[in-house]
Every structure is written in C-alpha cells, then in structure tokens.
Design a protein around this motif. Sequence first.
Motif, PDB file in Angstrom:
ATOM      1  N   VAL A 581       0.852  -1.196   0.000  1.00  0.00           N
ATOM      2  CA  VAL A 581       0.000   0.000   0.000  1.00  0.00           C
ATOM      3  C   VAL A 581       0.884   1.242   0.000  1.00  0.00           C
ATOM      4  O   VAL A 581       2.048   1.196   0.413  1.00  0.00           O
ATOM      5  CB  VAL A 581      -0.931   0.000   1.239  1.00  0.00           C
ATOM      6  N   LEU A 582       0.350   2.332  -0.495  1.00  0.00           N
ATOM      7  CA  LEU A 582       0.991   3.644  -0.375  1.00  0.00           C
ATOM      8  C   LEU A 582       0.214   4.443   0.666  1.00  0.00           C
ATOM      9  O   LEU A 582      -1.001   4.628   0.535  1.00  0.00           O
ATOM     10  CB  LEU A 582       0.986   4.388  -1.715  1.00  0.00           C
ATOM     11  N   THR A 583       0.904   4.892   1.691  1.00  0.00           N
ATOM     12  CA  THR A 583       0.238   5.664   2.735  1.00  0.00           C
ATOM     13  C   THR A 583      -0.111   7.050   2.210  1.00  0.00           C
ATOM     14  O   THR A 583       0.351   7.485   1.157  1.00  0.00           O
ATOM     15  CB  THR A 583       1.132   5.785   3.972  1.00  0.00           C
ATOM     16  N   GLU A 584      -0.918   7.742   2.977  1.00  0.00           N
ATOM     17  CA  GLU A 584      -1.300   9.101   2.587  1.00  0.00           C
ATOM     18  C   GLU A 584      -0.075  10.001   2.486  1.00  0.00           C
ATOM     19  O   GLU A 584       0.032  10.840   1.586  1.00  0.00           O
ATOM     20  CB  GLU A 584      -2.297   9.660   3.603  1.00  0.00           C
ATOM     21  N   LYS A 585       0.883   9.787   3.362  1.00  0.00           N
ATOM     22  CA  LYS A 585       2.129  10.557   3.308  1.00  0.00           C
ATOM     23  C   LYS A 585       2.931  10.207   2.064  1.00  0.00           C
ATOM     24  O   LYS A 585       3.511  11.100   1.415  1.00  0.00           O
ATOM     25  CB  LYS A 585       2.962  10.290   4.569  1.00  0.00           C
ATOM     26  N   ASP A 586       2.968   8.929   1.706  1.00  0.00           N
ATOM     27  CA  ASP A 586       3.672   8.507   0.491  1.00  0.00           C
ATOM     28  C   ASP A 586       3.098   9.193  -0.740  1.00  0.00           C
ATOM     29  O   ASP A 586       3.839   9.667  -1.614  1.00  0.00           O
ATOM     30  CB  ASP A 586       3.575   6.992   0.313  1.00  0.00           C
ATOM     31  N   LEU A 587       1.785   9.256  -0.819  1.00  0.00           N
ATOM     32  CA  LEU A 587       1.135   9.857  -1.981  1.00  0.00           C
ATOM     33  C   LEU A 587       1.429  11.349  -2.066  1.00  0.00           C
ATOM     34  O   LEU A 587       1.584  11.906  -3.161  1.00  0.00           O
ATOM     35  CB  LEU A 587      -0.380   9.615  -1.907  1.00  0.00           C
ATOM     36  N   GLN A 588       1.527  11.986  -0.925  1.00  0.00           N
ATOM     37  CA  GLN A 588       1.836  13.416  -0.913  1.00  0.00           C
ATOM     38  C   GLN A 588       3.266  13.699  -1.343  1.00  0.00           C
ATOM     39  O   GLN A 588       3.556  14.757  -1.913  1.00  0.00           O
ATOM     40  CB  GLN A 588       1.588  13.994   0.480  1.00  0.00           C
ATOM     41  N   ASN A 589       4.177  12.736  -1.103  1.00  0.00           N
ATOM     42  CA  ASN A 589       5.598  12.947  -1.394  1.00  0.00           C
ATOM     43  C   ASN A 589       6.015  12.485  -2.783  1.00  0.00           C
ATOM     44  O   ASN A 589       7.189  12.599  -3.142  1.00  0.00           O
ATOM     45  CB  ASN A 589       6.459  12.227  -0.350  1.00  0.00           C
ATOM     46  N   LEU A 590       5.070  11.950  -3.588  1.00  0.00           N
ATOM     47  CA  LEU A 590       5.428  11.552  -4.945  1.00  0.00           C
ATOM     48  C   LEU A 590       5.883  12.774  -5.741  1.00  0.00           C
ATOM     49  O   LEU A 590       5.296  13.848  -5.618  1.00  0.00           O
ATOM     50  CB  LEU A 590       4.235  10.897  -5.641  1.00  0.00           C
ATOM     51  N   PRO A 591       6.925  12.627  -6.577  1.00  0.00           N
ATOM     52  CA  PRO A 591       7.404  13.767  -7.374  1.00  0.00           C
ATOM     53  C   PRO A 591       6.292  14.344  -8.245  1.00  0.00           C
ATOM     54  O   PRO A 591       5.575  13.609  -8.914  1.00  0.00           O
ATOM     55  CB  PRO A 591       8.533  13.162  -8.222  1.00  0.00           C
ATOM     56  N   SER A 593       6.556  15.899 -10.930  1.00  0.00           N
ATOM     57  CA  SER A 593       6.876  15.787 -12.353  1.00  0.00           C
ATOM     58  C   SER A 593       6.507  14.422 -12.931  1.00  0.00           C
ATOM     59  O   SER A 593       6.583  14.217 -14.141  1.00  0.00           O
ATOM     60  CB  SER A 593       8.372  16.027 -12.567  1.00  0.00           C
ATOM     61  N   LEU A 594       6.098  13.477 -12.093  1.00  0.00           N
ATOM     62  CA  LEU A 594       5.850  12.106 -12.517  1.00  0.00           C
ATOM     63  C   LEU A 594       4.679  12.034 -13.509  1.00  0.00           C
ATOM     64  O   LEU A 594       3.612  12.590 -13.265  1.00  0.00           O
ATOM     65  CB  LEU A 594       5.539  11.242 -11.292  1.00  0.00           C
ATOM     66  N   LYS A 595       4.925  11.324 -14.641  1.00  0.00           N
ATOM     67  CA  LYS A 595       3.893  11.161 -15.659  1.00  0.00           C
ATOM     68  C   LYS A 595       3.513   9.696 -15.860  1.00  0.00           C
ATOM     69  O   LYS A 595       2.404   9.411 -16.321  1.00  0.00           O
ATOM     70  CB  LYS A 595       4.360  11.755 -16.986  1.00  0.00           C
ATOM     71  N   ASN A 596       4.410   8.786 -15.544  1.00  0.00           N
ATOM     72  CA  ASN A 596       4.141   7.350 -15.670  1.00  0.00           C
ATOM     73  C   ASN A 596       4.652   6.632 -14.432  1.00  0.00           C
ATOM     74  O   ASN A 596       5.838   6.724 -14.110  1.00  0.00           O
ATOM     75  CB  ASN A 596       4.833   6.773 -16.908  1.00  0.00           C
ATOM     76  N   ALA A 617      -5.814   5.405  -6.468  1.00  0.00           N
ATOM     77  CA  ALA A 617      -5.458   4.618  -7.643  1.00  0.00           C
ATOM     78  C   ALA A 617      -6.513   4.747  -8.735  1.00  0.00           C
ATOM     79  O   ALA A 617      -6.186   4.884  -9.915  1.00  0.00           O
ATOM     80  CB  ALA A 617      -5.276   3.151  -7.247  1.00  0.00           C
ATOM     81  N   LYS A 618      -7.787   4.736  -8.350  1.00  0.00           N
ATOM     82  CA  LYS A 618      -8.849   4.872  -9.337  1.00  0.00           C
ATOM     83  C   LYS A 618      -8.865   6.273  -9.948  1.00  0.00           C
ATOM     84  O   LYS A 618      -9.066   6.438 -11.155  1.00  0.00           O
ATOM     85  CB  LYS A 618     -10.201   4.562  -8.690  1.00  0.00           C
ATOM     86  N   GLU A 619      -8.624   7.269  -9.130  1.00  0.00           N
ATOM     87  CA  GLU A 619      -8.660   8.653  -9.614  1.00  0.00           C
ATOM     88  C   GLU A 619      -7.455   8.998 -10.473  1.00  0.00           C
ATOM     89  O   GLU A 619      -7.499   9.940 -11.264  1.00  0.00           O
ATOM     90  CB  GLU A 619      -8.746   9.612  -8.426  1.00  0.00           C
ATOM     91  N   ASN A 620      -6.352   8.244 -10.330  1.00  0.00           N
ATOM     92  CA  ASN A 620      -5.120   8.548 -11.064  1.00  0.00           C
ATOM     93  C   ASN A 620      -4.748   7.429 -12.028  1.00  0.00           C
ATOM     94  O   ASN A 620      -3.571   7.140 -12.225  1.00  0.00           O
ATOM     95  CB  ASN A 620      -3.976   8.808 -10.083  1.00  0.00           C
ATOM     96  N   ARG A 621      -5.754   6.822 -12.632  1.00  0.00           N
ATOM     97  CA  ARG A 621      -5.486   5.707 -13.544  1.00  0.00           C
ATOM     98  C   ARG A 621      -4.645   6.145 -14.738  1.00  0.00           C
ATOM     99  O   ARG A 621      -3.851   5.367 -15.262  1.00  0.00           O
ATOM    100  CB  ARG A 621      -6.801   5.105 -14.015  1.00  0.00           C
ATOM    101  N   ASN A 622      -4.789   7.378 -15.179  1.00  0.00           N
ATOM    102  CA  ASN A 622      -3.987   7.862 -16.305  1.00  0.00           C
ATOM    103  C   ASN A 622      -2.506   7.930 -15.963  1.00  0.00           C
ATOM    104  O   ASN A 622      -1.651   7.840 -16.844  1.00  0.00           O
ATOM    105  CB  ASN A 622      -4.486   9.237 -16.750  1.00  0.00           C
ATOM    106  N   LEU A 623      -2.195   8.088 -14.696  1.00  0.00           N
ATOM    107  CA  LEU A 623      -0.799   8.114 -14.260  1.00  0.00           C
ATOM    108  C   LEU A 623      -0.213   6.709 -14.183  1.00  0.00           C
ATOM    109  O   LEU A 623       0.981   6.507 -14.445  1.00  0.00           O
ATOM    110  CB  LEU A 623      -0.699   8.793 -12.887  1.00  0.00           C
ATOM    111  N   LEU A 624      -1.055   5.743 -13.866  1.00  0.00           N
ATOM    112  CA  LEU A 624      -0.590   4.379 -13.598  1.00  0.00           C
ATOM    113  C   LEU A 624      -0.466   3.577 -14.888  1.00  0.00           C
ATOM    114  O   LEU A 624      -1.431   3.435 -15.646  1.00  0.00           O
ATOM    115  CB  LEU A 624      -1.548   3.680 -12.636  1.00  0.00           C
ATOM    116  N   ARG A 625       0.714   3.028 -15.132  1.00  0.00           N
ATOM    117  CA  ARG A 625       0.952   2.176 -16.292  1.00  0.00           C
ATOM    118  C   ARG A 625       0.619   0.731 -15.927  1.00  0.00           C
ATOM    119  O   ARG A 625       0.903   0.285 -14.825  1.00  0.00           O
ATOM    120  CB  ARG A 625       2.414   2.303 -16.728  1.00  0.00           C
TER     121      ARG A 625
END
Length: 846
Positions: A581-591, A593-596, A617-625
């Motif tokens: 899992v990615l914690t709420e803090k992990d999600l906040q610290n993602l770069p 600039s990330l596109k994929n 994950a559902k809301e950011n499906r375009n980011l997830l390869r």
Amino acid sequence: MLFFPSSDFVFRSFHWKMPRNGFLCPSLIITFSLAVFFQSQMIIRSLNPCLEVMPGITYKCMELNLSVIPPDIPNSAQSLDLSFNPLEILTSNYFSPLFALEFLDLTRCNIQNIEDNAFVGLCNLSVLILTANPLHFLGARAFHDLTSLQRLVAVQTELYSLDNLPIGQLTSLQELNLGNNYIDSLKLPEYFSRLLFLKFLSLQANKISSISVGDLDALSSQNLTLVLSKNNIKHIEVNAIAGLHLQKLSLRGCFESSTIMQASLQNLTGLHANSLVLGEYRNIKKLQTFSKGILDALCHMRLQEITLICIKGDVDNTDDLSLCLNNFSTIRLVDTYIKDVSNFPENSSIRHLEFKDSRFRQVPSVRLSSLKELRSLHITHTKQLVEFEEDFQGMQKLETLDLSENELTADLCWLCLRKGVPNLKYLNLSFNVRIGLQPECYGLPKLKMMDLQHTTLNGAGELPVFLCLPNLIYLDISYTHTNIQSDCTFCGLKSLQVLKMAGNTFENNKLVHTLKNLSSLQILDISNCRLQYLSLNSLANLHELRELNISHNKLLGLHPEAYVHLQALTILDFHSNQLSVLTEKDLQNLPSSLKNLDLSQNLFDCSCENLHFLQWAKENRNLLRHAENMICHSPKHLRDVCLMNFDLASCRVSTATLAISITISVVLVLSLILVYKYYFHLYYLAVLLGGRRRSDEEDSIYDAFVIYSSKDQEWVRRELEETLEMGVPSFHLCFFYRDFIPGVPVITNIIKQGFQSSRKVITVVSSHFLESRWCNFELEVAQSWQLLDSKASMIWIVLDGTDKAVLQRKLGLFRYLRRNTYLVWKDSELNRHVFLRQLRSALLDG
C-alpha cells in the motif's frame, strides 16, 4: 448481418420419423447432438465474435468463420483484423460503414473476387493486407477511394501479371509487396508512373526470368528499393537498369550458376544504387562454385554498399573476393566461410565493414589495421570467435567497434585500445563469455557508449574500472554477474546519462551510496537486483534523473522520500516488488513531475483500512501504467481481484448503519458503566436467583440474621447476643463478624450465610446505620429478599437517639416504618423489659 440457423430450422432439418420400437438409432442421435452443439457454438460466437483490444479502436476477429463484417464493430474502429475468415467476395461498399479504418488485415480469407468500389469510403486506410487470397477477379475500380493507402501487401494472391492489378489511383502508395506470385515479366505498366511516392517494390519469388531494356521505364521514383530475390533470372539485358538510381537492389538467390551470375552482373554495368544484395539462402543452394572473378563486374557499378550472403565454396579469406569490393564504403559479409583476412590495399575506400556469422577464431586486429579509412567494424554472431588481442595499429578514424554475440574471453587493456583506436566512441562486447576490466588511468577519452550486457565481468563492482572514461554517456552492464561492493564503482563517470545494470546485485541487497557520483544521470535501470533496502539518500545527487526502473526487486515500500530530490523524474517503474500500500504521506511525497508510474504485480492489501490509496489509484489511472495488472493480494476473499475493479462503496458505511453502530456502542458503554456502578446489586441478584431458596424452617441454621452498623456493635453484643442467645428461650443469631465464612465474597456471605440460612432478619436502625453505605446496601438486599421469599420476615429496631431528619431523608425506609410496626429501644429499665418481651415474641412467631 451474420446468418445463424434458428432452432426451428435445426429441428426441421433433422426431423425423423420415430421407429415403431420407440427408439432412435444411435447414428441419428449423434447427428442430432452435433447439430445442436454446432448451433450453440454459432450462437455463442455471434454474441461477442471479436476481441476488443482497444475499445472503439482496435478489433481482432481472426478465425471466427465470419462471412461478413460483424455488426458490433463500431464505425470509430481504426484497426480491424479479419484474417482466416471465409469472406470470399468483397462486394461494392463492403467496408463503407467503417470509414475511420486505418489498418485492415484480410489474410487468408479465401477472397476470390473484389468488385468495384469494395473499399469505397475508406479514405483514411493506410495499410491493406491481402496475403494468401486467390484473387481471380479484380474490378477496374476495386481499390477506388483508397487515397491514403501507403502499404499494399498482396503476397501469394495468384497474380499472373502486373497489368491485372488496378492500382493506378493509389497515388499515396509507398510500399507494394507482390511476392510469391506467378508474375513472369518485369515490364511495369504505365500506371506505375503515377505512383510518385513508391519507395519499396517486392517481386520476390515470382516467375521473372529476364530483365530487359524498358522494363522499368514507368518508374518515376529515383530512390526505390527493388526486391527480385528468388526469381530464376537467366538473362539481364545490357543497360536494362541504366538511368535509374535505386536505393537498394536485391538479387539474392536469382542465379542457377556462377556463369549466369557473372554474365548478369556484367550487363548491370553502370548500375547506380546505394545498396546491392547478392548471394543465396541457406536452404536453397544454386551456385556450386564461387570464383573470384564473378564479382569483378562490381568495379563498373556505382554503389555505396554491397552485401554478400551465404557465399560459400572456396571463400575462406578476403583475398578470395574481388578487389572491386575496396571501391565501396560499406561491405557486409553474412554467413560466409571466411576465417581470415589479408591486408587491404592502402587506397581502400571501405569505411564500414561487417562480418556476421563467419569462421574467425580471433579478432584479426593487425590485418584490419590496414583499413585506415575504417569508421565502424562489426564482427558478430561468430561462435568460433574466442580471442581478442587489442593489437589495432593506427586506426585513427575507427569510432565503432562491435564484437557482440561471440564467445570472447578476454581481459580488456584500456591503454592498448587507446594506442590503436584513440577515437573510439562506441564499444559493444555484449553477449560474450567473459571480459576482465582493470582500473587503469589511461582509458578511452572519447568513448561515449559501451555495451557489456550478458557478459560476465571481472573486476567491476570491486574496483573503479571506469575511472578514466570521463565522456562516457551510455553504459549497459545488465546481467553481468556483478556484485556492487564499492561505493566508487562508478567513479569517473561524470558525463554518464544512461546506466543499465539490471540483473546484478548490491552488497547486502542494499543501495546506499553507490550512485553518488553520477550527477548527470538521466536514465537508470536497477531492476531485478534483489534489492531489499533503498537508502533515503541513495538517489539524492541524481537531480537530472528522468527515468527510473526499480522493478523485480524485493522492496516492501515505495518510500517517496527517497525521490524527493528527483524533480525531473517522469517515469518510475516499481512493478513486481512487495509493495502492499501507499500511505497518505507517500502519496503526498510523490514527485510532481511524474507522468508514468508502474505499480503492477505487487502484493496489494485491498482492505478498507487502505481506502485512501484505493480511491487514489482509481482517480489517477492515467498516471498508472499497466493498471490492469494491479492485483489484490489480501485479504483472502479479494485475492486475484483487479484493484481497479474494487468496489469502494463496500468500504463506505451507510447513514443507517452508522447510526445503529453508534447506538449500540453508546448502549454498550452505558451498560458497562451501570454494571460497574451496581456490581454488587447485580452480583446479589445473580446469586439470589441462582441459589436454592429456603423451602421450610428446617433448612434455617439461624433464628435471625442481624443487620447493623459496626459502630453499634457494642450495643448489639450486649442487648442482642448476650440477652437472646443466653436467655430462655435461647435464640441462635447470625453476626457477620462471627458467622461469615472467610475467603468468600461479602455479598455471598450476606445472602447465603445471612438471608438464606435465617428465619428472620433483624435490622438495627441508628444514626450510624443511616450513614453507612454497606448498611444501606444490606437493607436493599433484605427488602429484595423479602420480596422474593413470601416466608421472609423482618424485625425493625430503631435505637433511641436516631436522627429523625436523617430518617425522613431515607424516603424508602421512612415510608416503610410508617406502614409497618417496629420496635424502639430506649435506655431505661422498663423500656428494656418491654422491648425484650416484644422482640422474643417476634422471633418466636412462625
């Protein structure tokens, strides 16, 4: 519209008369079963006949026994594969509903007729494949309206003449492949003059036996690739190809004998082409001998590149080939028996030399050094090549050295290479056996790219073997059995932009400071390195990193804090790790600039506790390869469920459920509070109801149980214990200080030793009694006992001096005394006499 037989049709088709004996014969039963099975299969296929690869865009309908286009293909489809279906006839407007098509594959559809306007409306179609269809009839306007068609493949379509192919209107055509047909003449029809953009024409494996003057006059393109391989050419007329400038001419496997080949090449004198391909095929051997003079005619051709494939016979040295080869800038020798080279002439024009699948045992460094103009040298796919001595001499212009996919075992000498090939920019030693590297201070200053993948490296990982490669931009050491132990493994690579080192290992499976010197790195691949730990500072200096592949490791968490300095990072591949899992803090610290981001094939925990991550994950499906490969690993009932298909609503509690839960919680809390507060009362009730009630007087041990305040104990001993137990008649009383059993809870003693073992209860009410909590509790228990046991009797004694005001505040006791007779004790001789007489009378009652 597809036609499927109805059930009525099936039953009517197999309507039999019942035999007189009442049984159907086995053969009829089997036939009927097969018919029903066939019908069911057809219906199943009709429901969803095609595979939707990309919704609304790409569809695959291979081998579905279709006779027409499936009606469920939307008009937005851009790619359609109908191969291996019995279409047979393409009528007018056959594909007109699919006006957005750009790719159409009709391979092996048994198409025999293509009528006029069959492809009308397909103005966007760029690729049409008609391979392996017996095209017996083509209407004059069969390919009408294909104004954007760039590639037409009509291989093995039983064409006998180019005149029968109505493609003059395909003005955008760039590639035409007519291989494996029965075309016997190279004479191009007039319509080829309108194919202004044609770049590739293949007539391979047809029936062409000669090339005459005027055959190619219709060609308007001056940069065409013409493939005539596998035709049995017996004669080429002089100047047959004169005046044409071809990009490439392939005559591989075209000549039955060396004599015909030599004569044909002589008649190609004046040929102007960038590339010429000659030779044979491994499985088709026509030339019994190959003499040196066969290629002498090449001296009279204007070529840039010559490729000789499968030239065998007596050719085992470059001396056995024509000297004319030295006139060309690029020589490619593929699958030959050449095992050695001779010195080349000083005036050789060869700049690019390739030996592929030859017979060398060692790299001929010294003799190749005679090629002073050589820019690139490729010796590849040679299983006999095991030795490499860096004996190049004075090859100042050599920039590319490719020795990949051999069996080399060598220790690389940087100083030797620097002396022989000082301007080398590209070095490929990949897919060999073993290469040893030493930490020398004299490297190749101009080397920019080095590929060592899948070759066991000795020295790398322990010593700074790349120390003197300051301009190296690209380094691939993937799967080289390298164990990174030194923090200075990549010292000196200040210009490195791409580092690929998948399939290796780090000491203790930890990445700490190994990459600290690579400040210019832009692409990093450390996949499949068994990593279990990633230091938060391990990537701190990689400010220009754009792509990071850290997949196929054993990392338990993404830890975005490690990427906080990677402001340029656009691609992060983290698939096939052990992330849950990615914690709420992990999600906040993602770069930002990330596109994929690839998180697929991890061990995701799809519990409702991780609802925030699941929703992200559902809301950011375009980011997830490869989001479709994000599979739940736990909890057990959700294992193998696609994370994107997880129902978030199942984790959201409804208002009614929440209200009920809160109510139940409040009730439970209040119940616990009440239980705590009235513990003794509840315990008394349980003991009282669970115990055996006194059934008769014989069960009583005592005549009376005395309830009083311990502060009145002196009065009780003097006036009750001594008077009643020693008088006549004698009474046996129960006192807590004397008759309660030690080690037993007080409430149990009160009920079992007191109430249940006594005929009467004497309550001594005084000011002390009214102030005592224990006395009040015993009083309540006594009243409850009297309520439950109809035989129970209570005797009330109120001591003189009891505070009337306090007694009135005890409303329950005050009201009870007002409704019932009680004894009053006063400290006088007369009163004491009357009191004792009344008390004895009350005790004797019953």
